[in-house]
Design a protein around this motif. Structure first.
Motif, PDB file in Angstrom:
ATOM      1  N   TYR A   5      52.391  33.557  46.094  1.00  0.00           N
ATOM      2  CA  TYR A   5      52.474  33.243  44.664  1.00  0.00           C
ATOM      3  C   TYR A   5      53.808  33.713  44.080  1.00  0.00           C
ATOM      4  O   TYR A   5      54.457  32.985  43.325  1.00  0.00           O
TER       5      TYR A   5
ATOM      6  N   ILE B 143      47.789  37.761  38.561  1.00  0.00           N
ATOM      7  CA  ILE B 143      46.885  36.889  39.310  1.00  0.00           C
ATOM      8  C   ILE B 143      45.698  37.685  39.848  1.00  0.00           C
ATOM      9  O   ILE B 143      45.779  38.890  40.070  1.00  0.00           O
TER      10      ILE B 143
ATOM     11  N   TYR C  39      44.515  37.173  33.534  1.00  0.00           N
ATOM     12  CA  TYR C  39      44.903  36.895  34.914  1.00  0.00           C
ATOM     13  C   TYR C  39      44.587  35.441  35.276  1.00  0.00           C
ATOM     14  O   TYR C  39      43.649  34.836  34.748  1.00  0.00           O
ATOM     15  N   THR C  40      45.373  34.902  36.211  1.00  0.00           N
ATOM     16  CA  THR C  40      45.197  33.538  36.705  1.00  0.00           C
ATOM     17  C   THR C  40      44.648  33.582  38.129  1.00  0.00           C
ATOM     18  O   THR C  40      45.116  34.378  38.950  1.00  0.00           O
TER      19      THR C  40
ATOM     20  N   ALA D   2      44.327  32.657  41.892  1.00  0.00           N
ATOM     21  CA  ALA D   2      45.213  32.104  42.926  1.00  0.00           C
ATOM     22  C   ALA D   2      44.511  32.214  44.276  1.00  0.00           C
ATOM     23  O   ALA D   2      43.762  33.158  44.526  1.00  0.00           O
TER      24      ALA D   2
ATOM     25  N   ALA E 142      43.053  37.128  43.134  1.00  0.00           N
ATOM     26  CA  ALA E 142      42.971  36.319  44.360  1.00  0.00           C
ATOM     27  C   ALA E 142      41.673  36.623  45.110  1.00  0.00           C
ATOM     28  O   ALA E 142      41.575  37.657  45.781  1.00  0.00           O
TER      29      ALA E 142
ATOM     30  N   GLN F 134      49.382  37.072  47.260  1.00  0.00           N
ATOM     31  CA  GLN F 134      50.343  37.652  46.318  1.00  0.00           C
ATOM     32  C   GLN F 134      51.774  37.262  46.699  1.00  0.00           C
ATOM     33  O   GLN F 134      52.582  36.870  45.840  1.00  0.00           O
TER      34      GLN F 134
END
Length: 334
Positions: A185, A195, A133-134, A136, A197, A182
């Motif tokens: 993004y 992602i 996951y990234t 954000a 968050a 979300q």
């Protein structure tokens, strides 16, 4: 030797003698500079003496000029030597004043610690990043569209009552969850999306042992072809096992969220009872349509949890308000 010549020679020697003594006793650079101006400046005493050369016979003037140069050079050399000595003394005094005595006891400063909320956030993010996951982020002051409308919660939707928040002028509000991240993004990225968050959120909750009006939340979102609730359940189970350990009892309960369908609450065993710590579900097709994704091609899942709740379980806290009190007696135990 004429009287005028003898007088000028005497005056020059007197200037040399008095100035030499004054220079030798000067104890600061400022005082030394004042002496230089007093004796060798354009209006100094040496210049005043030389003004009398006009009254001399032409044959005597070279003798006075030579003596005056001798006096000037001698005083200038003495000034330079004294200046160097004073500068060296000042540097030495500074060195001695700033010398560190390594044998002296150090000044005690208490060692800081990472706040339990930050510890929990870092731990959770590390787990999700390891799963691909990234991270954000997004603004805490949101529009109604991103906080509600795009998340399948129109103005007349009863689910808004569960997330009553603080409204601001100009149609803005303090976000009730990190779900707007979300939407923002997905508007900027094409699938696949994964992602996590983290961020601060706001709700008009009554403050008690397990609730706060301002708290922290972490949400995840995954969108790709063929994702199902099974993928969501597996991801949550892996995350919770890494977060709390494999022995912590966990259960999924059917629930409702306007932006996921089907939805579930996740509970963990805490102090002998079940504690709700996480909400999740597969992304509602209307949410995918709002960002331009085709729900016939892509599916996804999302989950979100309060950082404070997780911190309570991790550190066995009995009251959520303890993490906001800045009580060092409490924080030192974490």
């Amino acid at each position: 030797m004429t009287t005028q010549l003898s007088d000028l020679e005497t005056q020059l020697e007197q200037v040399r003698s008095v100035a030499s003594g004054a220079i030798a006793s000067a104890d600061t650079l400022d005082a030394l500079e004042q002496l230089r101006v007093k004796y060798l400046g354009k209006k100094g005493e040496l210049s005043l003496v030389l003004r009398g050369m006009g009254k001399l016979d032409p044959g005597d003037r070279p003798r006075i000029g030579s003596l005056a140069n001798e006096v000037k050079e001698a005083l200038q050399q003495q000034l330079d030597d004294r200046r160097s000595a004073l500068q060296a003394a000042r540097i030495q005094a500074q060195i001695e004043a700033e010398t560190l005595d390594v044998t002296m006891p150090g000044v005690y400063r208490p060692q800081g610690r990472v706040h339990p909320l930050n510890l929990t956030v870092d731990r959770a993010i590390d787990i999700f990043v390891s799963l691909g996951y990234t991270v954000a982020t997004g603004p805490e002051i949101e529009t109604d569209y991103y906080n509600f409308e795009a998340l399948n919660t129109p103005a007349d939707h009863p689910a808004r009552d569960m997330q009553d928040t603080f409204y601001l002028p100009g149609g803005h509000l303090l976000r009730t969850h990190t779900s707007p991240v979300q939407i923002r993004y997905m508007e900027q990225h094409e699938p696949p999306v994964r992602i996590v968050a983290p961020g601060r959120v706001y709700r008009r909750d009554t403050v008690d042992a397990t609730h706060a009006a301002v708290f922290h939340q972490i949400e995840i979102l995954a969108v790709d072809k063929g994702l199902t609730f099974t993928d969501l359940k597996g991801t949550i189970q892996v995350f919770l096992r890494r977060m709390f350990g494999a022995d912590l009892p966990v259960r999924f309960r059917p629930s409702y969220f306007p932006f996921t369908e089907p939805s579930a609450e996740v509970d963990v065993q805490w102090q002998g009872k079940w504690l709700e710590v996480l909400g999740c579900g597969t992304v509602d097709p209307n949410v995918l349509k709002a960002v331009g994704y085709d729900p016939e091609i892509y599916t996804g899942f999302a989950a979100g949890f309060g950082v404070e709740r997780f911190a309570m379980v991790l550190h066995e806290l009995d009251d959520i308000r303890r993490v906001y009190g800045s009580d060092l007696r409490f924080l030192k135990q974490i």
